[in-house]
Design a protein around this motif. Sequence first.
Motif, short mmCIF file in Angstrom:
data_model
loop_
_atom_site.label_atom_id
_atom_site.label_comp_id
_atom_site.label_asym_id
_atom_site.label_seq_id
_atom_site.Cartn_x
_atom_site.Cartn_y
_atom_site.Cartn_z
N GLY A 27 -22.94 1.27 9.27
CA GLY A 27 -24.17 1.70 8.63
C GLY A 27 -24.17 1.58 7.13
N THR A 28 -23.22 0.85 6.57
CA THR A 28 -23.13 0.69 5.12
C THR A 28 -22.56 -0.70 4.82
OG1 THR A 28 -22.30 1.73 3.10
CG2 THR A 28 -20.82 1.73 4.99
N SER A 29 -22.12 -0.91 3.60
CA SER A 29 -21.57 -2.21 3.21
C SER A 29 -20.07 -2.10 2.96
CB SER A 29 -22.26 -2.72 1.95
OG SER A 29 -22.05 -1.82 0.87
N TRP A 30 -19.40 -3.24 3.00
CA TRP A 30 -17.99 -3.31 2.64
C TRP A 30 -17.77 -4.50 1.72
CZ3 TRP A 30 -15.15 -7.71 3.56
CH2 TRP A 30 -15.61 -8.57 4.54
N SER A 31 -16.71 -4.42 0.92
CA SER A 31 -16.37 -5.53 0.04
C SER A 31 -14.87 -5.55 -0.22
CB SER A 31 -17.13 -5.44 -1.29
OG SER A 31 -16.72 -4.30 -2.03
N VAL A 32 -14.39 -6.72 -0.54
CA VAL A 32 -12.98 -6.92 -0.88
C VAL A 32 -12.93 -7.84 -2.09
CG1 VAL A 32 -10.84 -8.05 -0.21
CG2 VAL A 32 -11.99 -6.54 1.40
N ALA A 33 -12.14 -7.46 -3.09
CA ALA A 33 -11.79 -8.35 -4.19
C ALA A 33 -10.28 -8.54 -4.10
CB ALA A 33 -12.18 -7.76 -5.53
N LEU A 34 -9.82 -9.76 -4.16
CA LEU A 34 -8.38 -10.01 -4.00
C LEU A 34 -7.94 -11.16 -4.89
CD1 LEU A 34 -7.88 -12.76 -2.00
CD2 LEU A 34 -9.00 -11.22 -0.40
N ILE A 35 -6.68 -11.13 -5.21
CA ILE A 35 -6.06 -12.23 -5.95
C ILE A 35 -5.25 -13.04 -4.95
CG2 ILE A 35 -4.57 -12.89 -7.86
CD1 ILE A 35 -7.06 -11.32 -8.68
N GLY A 36 -5.63 -14.31 -4.78
CA GLY A 36 -4.96 -15.14 -3.80
C GLY A 36 -4.73 -16.54 -4.28
N PRO A 37 -3.88 -17.27 -3.58
CA PRO A 37 -3.58 -18.66 -3.97
C PRO A 37 -4.73 -19.58 -3.63
CG PRO A 37 -2.47 -18.13 -1.91
CD PRO A 37 -3.12 -16.85 -2.39
N GLU A 38 -4.78 -20.69 -4.30
CA GLU A 38 -5.75 -21.74 -3.98
C GLU A 38 -5.02 -22.88 -3.26
OE1 GLU A 38 -8.85 -21.95 -4.18
OE2 GLU A 38 -9.62 -20.70 -5.83
N PRO A 39 -5.53 -23.37 -2.14
CA PRO A 39 -6.72 -22.85 -1.45
C PRO A 39 -6.34 -21.70 -0.51
CG PRO A 39 -5.96 -24.80 -0.33
CD PRO A 39 -5.01 -24.59 -1.49
N LEU A 40 -7.25 -20.77 -0.33
CA LEU A 40 -7.07 -19.68 0.62
C LEU A 40 -8.25 -19.71 1.59
CD1 LEU A 40 -5.65 -17.06 1.56
CD2 LEU A 40 -7.10 -15.81 -0.04
N SER A 41 -7.94 -19.88 2.87
CA SER A 41 -9.00 -19.95 3.87
C SER A 41 -9.55 -18.54 4.11
CB SER A 41 -8.46 -20.54 5.18
OG SER A 41 -9.47 -20.59 6.15
N LEU A 42 -10.80 -18.33 3.71
CA LEU A 42 -11.39 -17.00 3.81
C LEU A 42 -12.00 -16.71 5.17
CD1 LEU A 42 -13.13 -16.73 0.32
CD2 LEU A 42 -10.92 -15.79 1.04
N ALA A 43 -12.31 -17.74 5.95
CA ALA A 43 -12.95 -17.52 7.24
C ALA A 43 -12.08 -16.71 8.20
CB ALA A 43 -13.36 -18.85 7.87
N PRO A 44 -10.78 -17.04 8.37
CA PRO A 44 -9.94 -16.22 9.25
C PRO A 44 -9.77 -14.79 8.73
CG PRO A 44 -8.93 -18.36 8.87
CD PRO A 44 -10.06 -18.23 7.89
N LEU A 45 -9.72 -14.63 7.42
CA LEU A 45 -9.60 -13.29 6.83
C LEU A 45 -10.85 -12.48 7.12
CD1 LEU A 45 -8.19 -11.18 5.11
CD2 LEU A 45 -9.05 -12.36 3.06
#
Length: 320
Positions: A27-45
């Motif tokens: 019933g609300t929103s979520w967010s993530v800010a992260l420091i990751g290597p390039e490239p990092l596949s965000l779809a599986p995460l």
Amino acid sequence: MLVPLHIEGSPPPWGQTLQRLAGETMGTSWSVALIGPEPLSLAPLYAAIEALFSDVIAQMSHWDATSLLSRFNRAAPGTRLVLPPGFADVMDAALQIAAASNGAFDPTAGALVQRWGFGPPADGQEDQAQRGWAALGWDAHTRSIEQPGGLRLDLSAIAKGHAVDRLADLLAELGLPHHLAEVGGELRGAGLKPDGQPWWVDFEPPAADADVLPLRLALHGLAIATSGDYRRFRLDADGRRQSHTIDPRRGEPIAHGLASVSVVHASAMWADGWSTALMVMGLEAGLAFATAHGLAARFLQRHDGGYVERFSPALEALLS
């Protein structure tokens, strides 16, 4: 500004970049800010995060009639339910807070919340006399609860913080130790940015024109949760503000003028639960409790058209 008493670890290697993900859940929103290597596949995460939230909802949502919590609320007297690990962790923490606060926090107040119109619509089931948290047959050894009959769980004041903790733990397990996790305004931060800076977040004011100084916190191994009556409330027939925060001890919404309580803790789940308990207690009792129990808390009390701000000693210790 507020900073942790201890800063540990090294910044991520240069070349890693700030990346963000966001969505909706509970019933609300979520967010993530992260420091990751390039490239990092965000779809599986993203898929892993969504699966995590689906698990929390399936266990503890009082809005989902098929959740484990909802099924327990409908269970016959004497039914004992062995809880999955996440649900058990939340229940154990909730009952510890309930006992310590003498019921200012009560995970069994679902019927009261529903009665005042802040929970899901009534399902026609007649709830029995309000028994309170002490009537819940919690067995810490078997991690199970027993339905005494008519008792309705509502974990909305602590489950969101639990979801933040699980989100942060998931990121760490996936090799992403430098991150800021957020669900519905409750946050937990870990690690550092490449320039060595922590995750800075601002305490939310109760109004855009609130006459309080800005307050900023370095979320480094810390979480913050806020309970307040400025997001969800309604006006009664006389035009008076009616808070969505229910005092389980009195069986009615709080009316002591406390606008918000923010708690800083290592765990978002505990910060979430404690902020609700302190909000119910009110300024003086809540501040005394936070002082006695070493809780880092900030209180905002309505006064003469403005706000009075008070810090517990544990929060004052973080002032830089």
